[in-house]
Design a protein around this motif. Structure first.
Motif, PDB file in Angstrom:
ATOM      1  N   UNK A   1     -22.925   7.402  60.418  1.00  0.00           N
ATOM      2  CA  UNK A   1     -21.635   7.034  61.016  1.00  0.00           C
ATOM      3  C   UNK A   1     -20.926   8.248  61.630  1.00  0.00           C
ATOM      4  N   UNK A   2     -20.164   7.984  62.677  1.00  0.00           N
ATOM      5  CA  UNK A   2     -19.384   9.043  63.319  1.00  0.00           C
ATOM      6  C   UNK A   2     -18.403   9.616  62.298  1.00  0.00           C
ATOM      7  N   UNK A   3     -18.391  10.950  62.172  1.00  0.00           N
ATOM      8  CA  UNK A   3     -17.564  11.637  61.198  1.00  0.00           C
ATOM      9  C   UNK A   3     -18.324  12.063  59.966  1.00  0.00           C
ATOM     10  N   UNK A   4     -19.489  11.448  59.730  1.00  0.00           N
ATOM     11  CA  UNK A   4     -20.307  11.827  58.575  1.00  0.00           C
ATOM     12  C   UNK A   4     -21.145  13.057  58.915  1.00  0.00           C
ATOM     13  N   UNK A   5     -21.875  13.551  57.911  1.00  0.00           N
ATOM     14  CA  UNK A   5     -22.712  14.732  58.112  1.00  0.00           C
ATOM     15  C   UNK A   5     -24.189  14.346  58.022  1.00  0.00           C
ATOM     16  N   UNK A   6     -24.991  14.953  58.888  1.00  0.00           N
ATOM     17  CA  UNK A   6     -26.429  14.720  58.849  1.00  0.00           C
ATOM     18  C   UNK A   6     -27.030  15.366  57.602  1.00  0.00           C
ATOM     19  N   UNK A   7     -28.202  14.904  57.179  1.00  0.00           N
ATOM     20  CA  UNK A   7     -28.891  15.589  56.067  1.00  0.00           C
ATOM     21  C   UNK A   7     -29.199  17.042  56.453  1.00  0.00           C
ATOM     22  N   UNK A   8     -29.586  17.834  55.485  1.00  0.00           N
ATOM     23  CA  UNK A   8     -29.945  19.227  55.764  1.00  0.00           C
ATOM     24  C   UNK A   8     -31.156  19.276  56.686  1.00  0.00           C
TER      25      UNK A   8
ATOM     26  N   UNK B   1     -22.971  16.849  72.963  1.00  0.00           N
ATOM     27  CA  UNK B   1     -21.755  16.355  72.340  1.00  0.00           C
ATOM     28  C   UNK B   1     -21.974  15.291  71.288  1.00  0.00           C
ATOM     29  N   UNK B   2     -23.169  15.255  70.711  1.00  0.00           N
ATOM     30  CA  UNK B   2     -23.486  14.238  69.705  1.00  0.00           C
ATOM     31  C   UNK B   2     -23.149  14.732  68.305  1.00  0.00           C
TER      32      UNK B   2
ATOM     33  N   UNK C   1     -23.766  19.707  59.587  1.00  0.00           N
ATOM     34  CA  UNK C   1     -23.763  19.210  60.971  1.00  0.00           C
ATOM     35  C   UNK C   1     -23.096  17.844  60.991  1.00  0.00           C
ATOM     36  N   UNK C   2     -21.958  17.762  61.666  1.00  0.00           N
ATOM     37  CA  UNK C   2     -21.153  16.545  61.675  1.00  0.00           C
ATOM     38  C   UNK C   2     -21.428  15.709  62.924  1.00  0.00           C
ATOM     39  N   UNK C   3     -21.477  14.401  62.734  1.00  0.00           N
ATOM     40  CA  UNK C   3     -21.667  13.478  63.848  1.00  0.00           C
ATOM     41  C   UNK C   3     -20.342  13.308  64.581  1.00  0.00           C
TER      42      UNK C   3
END
Length: 468
Positions: free
Chosen positions: A262-269, A295-296, A305-307
């Motif tokens: 989701x937008x605002x969440x963070x990707x896994x390592x 810009x993703x 790394x944030x979405x």
């Protein structure tokens, strides 16, 4: 080990097929490099690379400045075995080429010819007739001429890939058919050329295939293998740089769109993503760099790394961004030109239940204010229900190309008028499906894709100018 997705493969496959199928025999010479270069519209180094690999694999001998000479020795029975092995493994795929010709190549040819005025058409038609290059060169040259006017590398690449797979146009013995085609086209106005050529090309493919199978069955029927595993058509893109990061990048964008990230969440390592996607850590880093440029995502030191899909401005001057945007715009044009024919064909076999499920999906994205997913939803629907596997494969590729446009789409959603355009389209589609107005639905979606193509061309051009 040679790279698989390089332009030299087009030339290599063209001549290796002619050699293996007996068009060129031991001692024959290939055309000069200058002629091959002009025929394929490729650079001299690319043609030379293809010839070098042909020599390395034992098919030809290069002795400059003379033309390359064929060194492959085979009996008539060997040629038949080569042809049989190739056709047997692609029997289903070659049958499916009929739908590709009518649903995809036909509309692309129509659009390309319309781009040329009558004077340019007559001039090039005369040039094509004067070319001393046998073996289906007429239709190939006509398609190249028409398609090149669209200025779309993706479409040109698609056409060559179709020819690479079918390979029947490369064979000997079509001179009589080609003579009839040429004579008939002399009498037709430009706006009637497309239908005639599309239908005639299908006839030539069928005729060549049937004749080859007849020869094999007559001369040596035991070499015809009807139980061999089938090799389907696969569309490979040709670019000068590795595509792994872009493929993975578009996959992550699609996963973001469907709330896996989701937008605002963070990707896994990065190590976790490397394990999850089964790619090296360096590929993950390069993919993240690309997604950042687009810009993703955005890196926050100490956090991850944030979405941020659609929330950041994009620097149009970045080389990776330019490449991805070109692919996005070219895929939009491809879809705008073919979506009507593919939709009409697909709708013929769609059940009421499938249409009802599509309505439910459209209502769901409308309720969630996610109307911007309408193109993705509809294209997935087509790939799930179209009975042509080759057409489905092509559209699945185009869906991935479209994914890089979603950052711009979401960024523009802030514009209320833009948002309303997508919402209105979703509601019109629901209404058309409920009333089973499939013809109206095909036309609506065609107009919508055309409008999207024109909008994003203008938007991206304007943004580039502002960034200069």
């Amino acid at each position: 080990m040679r790279p698989q997705n390089e332009l030299y493969q087009l030339v290599y496959d063209f001549y290796v097929t002619r050699i293996l199928f007996g068009y060129y025999r031991f001692g024959d010479v290939l055309p000069a490099i200058s002629k091959i270069n002009a025929y394929f519209h490729l650079s001299v180094p690319t043609v030379r690379a293809a010839l070098r690999f042909l020599e390395k694999d034992g098919y030809i001998k290069i002795a400059a400045p003379k033309p390359a000479q064929v060194t492959y020795k085979a009996s008539e029975n060997d040629f038949l075995r080569n042809i049989s092995a190739y056709l047997s493994a692609r029997k289903d795929g070659l049958e499916d080429m009929k739908q590709v010709t009518s649903l995809l190549l036909g509309p692309l040819l129509t659009a390309g010819i319309k781009q040329r005025d009558d004077a340019a058409w007559r001039t090039h038609w005369q040039e094509i007739k004067d070319i001393d290059f046998n073996g289906m060169s007429l239709t190939i040259q006509l398609y190249i001429f028409a398609i090149s006017s669209l200025n779309n590398n993706l479409i040109s690449n698609f056409y060559w890939e179709i020819n690479r797979y079918a390979r029947i146009p490369y064979l000997r013995g079509q001179s009589k058919i080609l003579k009839e085609v040429t004579e008939q086209m002399e009498l037709l106005p430009k706006d009637e050329i497309v239908n005639y050529l599309t239908n005639e090309l299908r006839t030539v493919y069928e005729s060549a295939n049937d004749r080859l199978l007849h020869v094999i069955q007559t001369v040596n029927p035991e070499i015809l293998n009807n139980d061999v595993a089938q090799i389907p058509f696969e569309w490979n893109f040709y670019h000068k740089r590795s595509q792994i990061r872009y493929k993975l990048g578009t996959r992550i964008i699609q996963e973001i769109l469907h709330d896996q990230y989701p937008i605002g969440s963070y990707l896994p390592s990065l190590p976790q993503m490397s394990d999850h996607y089964h790619v090296p850590l360096i590929t993950i880093r390069r993919t993240i760099d690309f997604l950042t440029e687009f810009g993703v995502v955005k890196s926050h030191q100490g956090k991850g790394i944030q979405v941020c899909l659609g929330q950041e401005n994009v620097d149009m001057s970045q080389a990776n961004v330019q490449l991805a945007l070109n692919c996005f715009l070219e895929s939009l044009q491809f879809l705008a030109l073919t979506i009507r024919s593919v939709s009409r064909f697909t709708f013929e076999g769609v059940s009421d239940r499938a249409f009802h499920e599509l309505i439910q999906i459209l209502e769901r994205i409308h309720e969630k204010a996610m109307d911007h997913l309408v193109m993705d939803v509809f294209l997935v629907f087509l790939t799930e229900h179209c009975t042509s596997s080759a057409v489905c494969h092509c559209y699945q590729k185009l869906i991935k190309c479209l994914a890089v446009g979603y950052p711009f789409t979401l960024f523009r959603i802030k514009d209320n008028e833009f948002s309303q355009t997508y919402a209105a389209m979703v509601l019109r589609m629901i209404t058309s499906i409920e009333s089973r107005d499939t013809e109206g639905l095909a036309e609506q979606i065609g107009i919508f894709f055309e409008e999207q193509e024109q909008y994003f061309k203008t938007f991206i051009l304007h943004t580039k100018i502002q960034n200069v």
